[in-house]
Design a protein around this motif. Structure first.
Motif, PDB file in Angstrom:
ATOM      1  N   THR A 209       7.146 -19.947   6.745  1.00  0.00           N
ATOM      2  CA  THR A 209       6.665 -19.030   5.713  1.00  0.00           C
ATOM      3  C   THR A 209       6.684 -19.691   4.340  1.00  0.00           C
ATOM      4  N   ARG A 210       7.747 -20.391   4.026  1.00  0.00           N
ATOM      5  CA  ARG A 210       7.825 -21.072   2.733  1.00  0.00           C
ATOM      6  C   ARG A 210       6.773 -22.166   2.613  1.00  0.00           C
ATOM      7  N   LYS A 211       6.530 -22.886   3.712  1.00  0.00           N
ATOM      8  CA  LYS A 211       5.498 -23.926   3.686  1.00  0.00           C
ATOM      9  C   LYS A 211       4.122 -23.315   3.457  1.00  0.00           C
ATOM     10  N   LEU A 212       3.851 -22.202   4.104  1.00  0.00           N
ATOM     11  CA  LEU A 212       2.562 -21.535   3.933  1.00  0.00           C
ATOM     12  C   LEU A 212       2.397 -21.013   2.513  1.00  0.00           C
ATOM     13  N   LYS A 213       3.438 -20.456   1.942  1.00  0.00           N
ATOM     14  CA  LYS A 213       3.382 -19.971   0.563  1.00  0.00           C
ATOM     15  C   LYS A 213       3.170 -21.122  -0.411  1.00  0.00           C
ATOM     16  N   GLN A 214       3.798 -22.260  -0.127  1.00  0.00           N
ATOM     17  CA  GLN A 214       3.622 -23.420  -0.999  1.00  0.00           C
ATOM     18  C   GLN A 214       2.193 -23.943  -0.962  1.00  0.00           C
ATOM     19  N   GLU A 217      -0.120 -21.160  -2.798  1.00  0.00           N
ATOM     20  CA  GLU A 217       0.354 -20.562  -4.044  1.00  0.00           C
ATOM     21  C   GLU A 217      -0.703 -20.635  -5.137  1.00  0.00           C
ATOM     22  N   GLU A 218      -1.520 -21.678  -5.121  1.00  0.00           N
ATOM     23  CA  GLU A 218      -2.569 -21.803  -6.135  1.00  0.00           C
ATOM     24  C   GLU A 218      -3.661 -20.755  -5.960  1.00  0.00           C
ATOM     25  N   LYS A 219      -3.797 -20.204  -4.769  1.00  0.00           N
ATOM     26  CA  LYS A 219      -4.799 -19.170  -4.511  1.00  0.00           C
ATOM     27  C   LYS A 219      -4.259 -17.758  -4.733  1.00  0.00           C
ATOM     28  N   GLY A 220      -3.067 -17.663  -5.304  1.00  0.00           N
ATOM     29  CA  GLY A 220      -2.522 -16.355  -5.623  1.00  0.00           C
ATOM     30  C   GLY A 220      -1.739 -15.705  -4.506  1.00  0.00           C
ATOM     31  N   PHE A 221      -1.311 -16.467  -3.508  1.00  0.00           N
ATOM     32  CA  PHE A 221      -0.551 -15.892  -2.407  1.00  0.00           C
ATOM     33  C   PHE A 221       0.909 -15.727  -2.815  1.00  0.00           C
ATOM     34  N   ASP A 222       1.463 -14.569  -2.518  1.00  0.00           N
ATOM     35  CA  ASP A 222       2.888 -14.359  -2.717  1.00  0.00           C
ATOM     36  C   ASP A 222       3.591 -14.432  -1.359  1.00  0.00           C
ATOM     37  N   TYR A 223       4.897 -14.122  -1.340  1.00  0.00           N
ATOM     38  CA  TYR A 223       5.675 -14.270  -0.110  1.00  0.00           C
ATOM     39  C   TYR A 223       5.198 -13.291   0.959  1.00  0.00           C
ATOM     40  N   ASP A 224       4.911 -12.064   0.573  1.00  0.00           N
ATOM     41  CA  ASP A 224       4.500 -11.070   1.557  1.00  0.00           C
ATOM     42  C   ASP A 224       3.160 -11.429   2.183  1.00  0.00           C
ATOM     43  N   MET A 225       2.253 -11.968   1.392  1.00  0.00           N
ATOM     44  CA  MET A 225       0.957 -12.377   1.940  1.00  0.00           C
ATOM     45  C   MET A 225       1.125 -13.552   2.898  1.00  0.00           C
ATOM     46  N   GLU A 356      -2.775  -6.292   4.512  1.00  0.00           N
ATOM     47  CA  GLU A 356      -2.483  -4.892   4.233  1.00  0.00           C
ATOM     48  C   GLU A 356      -1.290  -4.816   3.293  1.00  0.00           C
ATOM     49  N   GLU A 357      -1.472  -4.063   2.227  1.00  0.00           N
ATOM     50  CA  GLU A 357      -0.445  -3.937   1.201  1.00  0.00           C
ATOM     51  C   GLU A 357      -0.092  -2.468   1.027  1.00  0.00           C
ATOM     52  N   LEU A 358       1.190  -2.198   0.916  1.00  0.00           N
ATOM     53  CA  LEU A 358       1.675  -0.846   0.671  1.00  0.00           C
ATOM     54  C   LEU A 358       1.900  -0.672  -0.824  1.00  0.00           C
ATOM     55  N   VAL A 359       1.183   0.252  -1.416  1.00  0.00           N
ATOM     56  CA  VAL A 359       1.276   0.526  -2.846  1.00  0.00           C
ATOM     57  C   VAL A 359       1.978   1.864  -3.013  1.00  0.00           C
ATOM     58  N   THR A 360       3.081   1.842  -3.734  1.00  0.00           N
ATOM     59  CA  THR A 360       3.859   3.056  -3.988  1.00  0.00           C
ATOM     60  C   THR A 360       3.729   3.428  -5.464  1.00  0.00           C
ATOM     61  N   GLU A 361       3.381   4.664  -5.708  1.00  0.00           N
ATOM     62  CA  GLU A 361       3.207   5.125  -7.078  1.00  0.00           C
ATOM     63  C   GLU A 361       3.620   6.589  -7.174  1.00  0.00           C
ATOM     64  N   ASP A 362       3.996   6.972  -8.381  1.00  0.00           N
ATOM     65  CA  ASP A 362       4.366   8.361  -8.663  1.00  0.00           C
ATOM     66  C   ASP A 362       3.138   9.106  -9.168  1.00  0.00           C
ATOM     67  N   VAL A 363       2.771  10.135  -8.455  1.00  0.00           N
ATOM     68  CA  VAL A 363       1.596  10.932  -8.823  1.00  0.00           C
ATOM     69  C   VAL A 363       2.070  12.323  -9.202  1.00  0.00           C
ATOM     70  N   PRO A 364       1.373  12.973 -10.102  1.00  0.00           N
ATOM     71  CA  PRO A 364       1.762  14.348 -10.474  1.00  0.00           C
ATOM     72  C   PRO A 364       1.623  15.294  -9.294  1.00  0.00           C
ATOM     73  N   VAL A 365       2.548  16.204  -9.226  1.00  0.00           N
ATOM     74  CA  VAL A 365       2.516  17.202  -8.167  1.00  0.00           C
ATOM     75  C   VAL A 365       1.451  18.232  -8.503  1.00  0.00           C
ATOM     76  N   ALA A 366       0.592  18.550  -7.530  1.00  0.00           N
ATOM     77  CA  ALA A 366      -0.475  19.511  -7.761  1.00  0.00           C
ATOM     78  C   ALA A 366       0.119  20.891  -8.002  1.00  0.00           C
ATOM     79  N   ALA A 367      -0.562  21.646  -8.816  1.00  0.00           N
ATOM     80  CA  ALA A 367      -0.109  23.007  -9.120  1.00  0.00           C
ATOM     81  C   ALA A 367      -0.206  23.873  -7.876  1.00  0.00           C
ATOM     82  N   PRO A 368       0.692  24.823  -7.692  1.00  0.00           N
ATOM     83  CA  PRO A 368       0.613  25.694  -6.513  1.00  0.00           C
ATOM     84  C   PRO A 368      -0.664  26.513  -6.522  1.00  0.00           C
TER      85      PRO A 368
END
Length: 683
Positions: A209-214, A217-225, A356-368
């Motif tokens: 994994t470290r070799k692949l990231k190295q 890395e110039e193409k914007g790959f991080d550890y998860d990718m 596939e990337e998991l994006v977590t964000e806080d969204v406003p709760v819809a009104a009842p």
């Protein structure tokens, strides 16, 4: 005979197999299935106390709270976050015993509801010390109140799952590689891969994994990718090529463009035609065959059964020859435009993998929703993580002409417009006013094109270290007769072995560097006539006299002085005969001392006896003559689909049955079963 008390049902046994990143666990061993539960092997320190928590916990303000104080905040567990995580196992070793014991208690509490009747089968890593095992046993008996505990070696657990009495288990884990040699059910040798650099204890899948990231890395790959790319089918370890400088044959642009051998254009193979219309006889008579049904009565009544069968065989042969001629004509003629050939991944210079990337964000709760609002409108207001209209397709409820959709409760545009009645002001209940939010996780998928880096990630140094560890582990076995069983049954386990092509490359490296063919291994030990002597070690090529005398007699054992009656050259015999005294035997045979007093007809036995040591087992090759993978069982359908990289869990299930659930054993079996685990009474 001792009483058969303390037996448990198969569904009561708890099986736990800890790993550096993931722990496999399951309650019950009645069904030999892949693990039902997977727990991340990590714990989190509670900032307000000294307790350990299984998930990351943070504070947030309660909904609608206005007062400041402790009651205005609440604790929320984030099961996906790794912020502040403590990993108690690193490279197979327990580095934080307190966190690991808390983790075991968490797994036990998640899967069991009772404490007093749940025996535990716990798999132990070869790196665990005796002190670690004692601390674990003490904690389990005192904290979980378990009635019995069995700690099983990971290599032995793999052997229980794959049934071979002698084998070599190569466990490629997250940050470690263990090589365990097992002969007749006991561990006879163990090696682990040493670190690449001093102070760096990382090996196994993390190196790739470290070799692949190295590389990316110039193409914007991080550890998860890099980790997802390593697990994808487009990432592959190419076969071992000893004649290449890179020891692998990488694809080129010209090789990828060429679809066939030597640049030939791909050929189109048409489906075979049906010759059902040609089933008439030689004279056009088709009475015997009507509508595909053979009229056996007419054939037997005519008395020409043999002639009819001979005619059918002749017609079948003619049809086959006709079809072969047509195929050749098609290949030789103009086949038209060639269809594009789908090249395998190993022949492509570039390929695409889906990230596939998991994006977590806080969204406003819809009104009842109000009571007058319909259910469909309320569902439409709820946030949908993955719902998105396709390109060019109108959204739900939008008109096809692209105009703006009508609002809820608004009349269609072609209907007569009426002035809305004045409504009393409604209280503001939107999310902006209340400040309530909720955390939503959505999955984002991207297609990324990768070049030769998906092949170059295979660190040649790491593969060589794994192959060297396997060779040294087997060759370090003192009893030489145990080595062939270990060479002939090599199995790769661990999720690091799931990398495509890795195990094949390691086996090819071993076979290319250490395998000796049987013909070359026995070239000096072929059977010679007893009356023909071999040339002596002094260089004299004069044949010696015929053999005379028994063992220890004039012709029994020869020295290097060219004495009459010399049998087999002891240097050649000692070089190709494996015994515990081989090095000393060569020296003593060269010196000619003590060999004449040996009592065996074998020169290797005599030389070993002259060196002061002998053995009753002999194996006529110190180097392997067969290196192959162990055949895997095919009767477990679910494990065949899942893969046997987690065979240690399968073996732990089998061992749990033997240790805790088998009844009706004799006295010897009961004693062996009692010694297999530690009960609370014995503790």
């Amino acid at each position: 005979m001792s009483s058969q008390t303390g037996k448990w049902r198969e569904e009561q046994v708890l099986v736990i197999c800890p790993g550096s990143q993931t722990t496999l666990a399951q309650l019950g061993c009645n069904e030999l299935t892949p693990p039902a539960h997977r727990f991340p092997t990590r714990m989190f320190k509670d900032p307000d106390s000294d307790d350990w928590r299984p998930y990351h916990t943070y504070k947030r303000k309660k909904e609608g709270a206005t007062a400041e104080g402790e009651d205005a905040w609440e604790y929320v567990e984030d099961t996906d976050s790794v912020e502040g995580a403590v990993y108690p196992i690193q490279a197979g070793r327990i580095v934080n015993m307190e966190a690991f014991l808390a983790f075991l208690e968490h797994v036990h509490s998640q899967l069991t509801t009772t404490y007093h009747n749940t025996p535990i089968m716990l798999m132990a890593s070869p790196q665990w010390s005796r002190t670690d095992c004692e601390a674990i046993a003490r904690y389990i008996f005192e904290k979980t109140k378990t009635p019995a505990l069995c700690l099983i070696h990971s290599g032995i657990a793999t052997q229980y799952g794959l049934k071979w009495p002698s084998m070599t288990v190569v466990d490629i884990g997250y940050e470690k590689v263990d090589v365990t040699c097992i002969a007749d059910g006991r561990v006879v040798s163990h090696k682990d891969v040493s670190p690449t650099q001093p102070g760096d204890g990382v090996s196994g899948g993390e190196v790739f994994t470290r070799k692949l990231k190295q590389l990316l890395e110039e193409k914007g790959f991080d550890y998860d990718m890099a980790e997802q790319l390593k697990k994808s089918p487009v990432c592959e370890v190419l076969p071992y090529a000893p004649d290449r400088p890179e020891l692998a044959e990488f694809p080129t642009e010209t090789g990828a463009a060429g679809a066939g051998p030597a640049g030939e254009a791909p050929k189109i193979v048409e489906p075979g035609r049906s010759y059902a219309d040609d089933d008439t006889g030689a004279n056009g008579d088709s009475k015997e065959v009507e509508d595909g049904v053979l009229d056996v009565a007419n054939i037997v009544a005519s008395g020409q059964t043999r002639e009819f069968l001979a005619k059918k065989e002749k017609e079948k042969a003619e049809k086959a020859a006709k079809a072969a001629r047509k195929g050749k004509d098609k290949e030789g003629g103009d086949a038209g435009p060639a269809k594009p050939v789908r090249l395998p991944n190993s022949k492509r210079v570039k390929n695409t993998f889906h990230y596939e990337e998991l994006v977590t964000e806080d969204v406003p709760v819809a009104a009842p929703a109000q009571e007058s609002t319909s259910t469909d409108t309320a569902m439409a207001d709820a946030p949908l993580a993955d719902a998105a209209p396709a390109d060019g397709a109108p959204a739900d409820g939008a008109p096809a002409d692209g105009s703006a959709p009508a609002a809820a409760g608004e009349a269609p545009s072609d209907a007569p417009k009426t002035e809305p009645a004045e409504q009393p002001p409604q209280p503001q209940t939107d999310a902006a006013a209340t400040g309530a939010t909720e955390r939503v996780t959505r999955r984002v998928r991207r297609d990324i094109e990768v070049g030769l880096e998906r092949f170059q990630f295979a660190d040649r140094q790491e593969i060589d270290r794994i192959a060297t560890a396997i060779y040294r582990a087997i060759q370090d076995i003192d009893d030489l007769y145990m080595r062939p069983g270990c060479w002939e049954n090599i199995v790769f386990v661990g999720n690091g072995a799931r990398i495509r092509g890795l195990r094949d490359n390691i086996m090819q490296t071993l076979q290319a560097r250490h395998l000796v063919s049987p013909s070359s291994a026995t070239m000096f030990t072929s059977e010679l006539p007893s009356n023909i002597g071999t040339p002596s070690g002094t260089g004299s090529q004069t044949p010696t006299s015929s053999y005379a005398g028994g063992p220890g007699g004039p012709g029994g054992v020869s020295s290097l002085a060219g004495a009459p009656g010399s049998g087999v050259n002891p240097l050649l015999q000692a070089a190709t005969t494996a015994s515990l005294g081989v090095p000393g035997s060569v020296v003593n045979a060269a010196a000619g001392g003590g060999a004449a007093n040996a009592a065996g007809s074998n020169a290797g036995d005599a030389a070993a006896a002259g060196a002061g040591g002998g053995t009753s087992h002999h194996f006529h090759s110190q180097t392997p003559t067969t290196i192959r993978l162990a055949p895997l069982p095919a009767y477990l359908t679910e494990w065949t689909k899942h893969g046997f990289e987690e065979a240690m869990f399968l073996g732990a299930q089998v061992a749990a049955r033997i240790a805790f659930c088998i009844h009706n054993l004799d006295a010897q079996g009961l004693e062996a079963q009692r010694l297999m685990s530690l009960s609370r009474v014995d503790y």
